[in-house]
Design a protein around this motif. Structure first.
Motif, PDB file in Angstrom:
ATOM      1  N   LYS A 122       0.815  -1.212   0.000  1.00  0.00           N
ATOM      2  CA  LYS A 122       0.000   0.000   0.000  1.00  0.00           C
ATOM      3  C   LYS A 122       0.848   1.262   0.000  1.00  0.00           C
ATOM      4  O   LYS A 122       0.375   2.330  -0.397  1.00  0.00           O
ATOM      5  N   LYS A 123       2.104   1.127   0.420  1.00  0.00           N
ATOM      6  CA  LYS A 123       2.998   2.292   0.478  1.00  0.00           C
ATOM      7  C   LYS A 123       4.006   2.320  -0.666  1.00  0.00           C
ATOM      8  O   LYS A 123       4.613   3.363  -0.928  1.00  0.00           O
ATOM      9  N   ASN A 124       4.192   1.172  -1.320  1.00  0.00           N
ATOM     10  CA  ASN A 124       5.264   1.048  -2.302  1.00  0.00           C
ATOM     11  C   ASN A 124       4.677   0.566  -3.631  1.00  0.00           C
ATOM     12  O   ASN A 124       4.381  -0.611  -3.805  1.00  0.00           O
ATOM     13  N   ASN A 125       4.508   1.481  -4.562  1.00  0.00           N
ATOM     14  CA  ASN A 125       3.897   1.149  -5.851  1.00  0.00           C
ATOM     15  C   ASN A 125       4.712   0.140  -6.649  1.00  0.00           C
ATOM     16  O   ASN A 125       4.150  -0.722  -7.350  1.00  0.00           O
ATOM     17  N   GLN A 126       6.042   0.244  -6.546  1.00  0.00           N
ATOM     18  CA  GLN A 126       6.896  -0.691  -7.274  1.00  0.00           C
ATOM     19  C   GLN A 126       6.712  -2.122  -6.757  1.00  0.00           C
ATOM     20  O   GLN A 126       6.688  -3.080  -7.532  1.00  0.00           O
ATOM     21  N   LEU A 127       6.573  -2.251  -5.447  1.00  0.00           N
ATOM     22  CA  LEU A 127       6.358  -3.569  -4.857  1.00  0.00           C
ATOM     23  C   LEU A 127       4.997  -4.121  -5.272  1.00  0.00           C
ATOM     24  O   LEU A 127       4.860  -5.318  -5.565  1.00  0.00           O
ATOM     25  N   ALA A 128       4.001  -3.245  -5.310  1.00  0.00           N
ATOM     26  CA  ALA A 128       2.671  -3.666  -5.749  1.00  0.00           C
ATOM     27  C   ALA A 128       2.712  -4.156  -7.193  1.00  0.00           C
ATOM     28  O   ALA A 128       2.143  -5.213  -7.526  1.00  0.00           O
ATOM     29  N   TYR A 129       3.415  -3.428  -8.044  1.00  0.00           N
ATOM     30  CA  TYR A 129       3.522  -3.832  -9.451  1.00  0.00           C
ATOM     31  C   TYR A 129       4.267  -5.155  -9.575  1.00  0.00           C
ATOM     32  O   TYR A 129       3.925  -5.999 -10.421  1.00  0.00           O
TER      33      TYR A 129
END
Length: 233
Positions: A122-129
């Protein structure tokens, strides 16, 4: 208990693709919540119907994802190789596990609580992707496998399974023997066929000099022909 420095080294080296996406605070949180467990051959890692709480990453060994089918016959859905992530889809879907997982051989697995992963995503867009991409690739493989297992003939299904084992786990030093020794039942479950059909088809491949079978060892001696059988089903 595994030392924190050892855990950080394992994550940094074996899970480098995910580690590279984290800032220093996120790395500390992941390291503090990461634990490692070793499973013996055939030991269950999780069971169908259990609550999904952990992200798992296979560090060493081999793992099978399977589902009980009609009449108690198992279907192997996927084979996990180092370093692959598994066990997290059900959490994102808000479901209990619809499959089960066990160790094909002694397996070392890293665990991270999914609530920790969810918070970081939820805080890290790269990790979500990163996890969206992982799920998308797994879905593509699953879709292809579904079509192949339902439309290919027995020979094509078994040929595909043998090639998948080669691609997943590689070959031994002789450059021909699969680096995984599977029981005939497991090979049948991977290929969506009965054990007797798997034994019969292996014998046919052996007579045609496509493979050499020595107990659970399988040596591929004509890969081009095996791929042709797989391609045309």
């Amino acid at each position: 208990m595994v030392k924190k420095s050892t855990i950080e080294s394992i994550i940094r080296e074996d899970m480098a693709d995910m580690w590279a996406l984290l800032d220093s605070d996120e790395k500390r949180i992941i390291t503090d919540n990461f634990h490692i467990q070793t499973f013996k051959k055939n030991e269950m890692i999780y069971s169908e119907g259990e609550k999904a709480t952990q992200l798992m990453c296979l560090i060493k060994g081999k793992v099978k994802i399977f589902k009980e089918g009609v009449g108690g016959r198992s279907q192997i859905i996927r084979l996990i190789r180092p370093v692959q992530y598994f066990g997290y889809r059900a959490y994102f879907a808000g479901e209990n596990y619809v499959t089960a997982a066990s160790a094909f051989e002694t397996a070392t697995i890293g665990f991270l609580p999914m609530d920790i992963i969810e918070t970081q995503i939820k805080k890290n867009n790269q990790l979500a992707y990163f996890f969206i991409k992982e799920l998308a690739m797994d879905l593509g493989i699953s879709d292809t496998r579904t079509v192949n297992l339902t439309q290919k003939h027995i020979r094509g299904r078994l040929a595909e399974s043998l090639l998948m084992l080669k691609d997943n786990y590689g070959l031994e030093e002789d450059g021909a023997t699969l680096s995984i020794y599977m029981a005939r039942e497991d090979l049948a479950n991977l290929s969506n066929m009965t054990t007797s059909n798997a034994i019969r088809t292996l014998s046919c491949f052996s007579n045609e000099k496509i493979i050499i079978v020595d107990g659970r060892k399988i040596k591929i001696i004509d890969e081009a022909k095996l791929r042709k059988i797989s391609r045309f089903g």
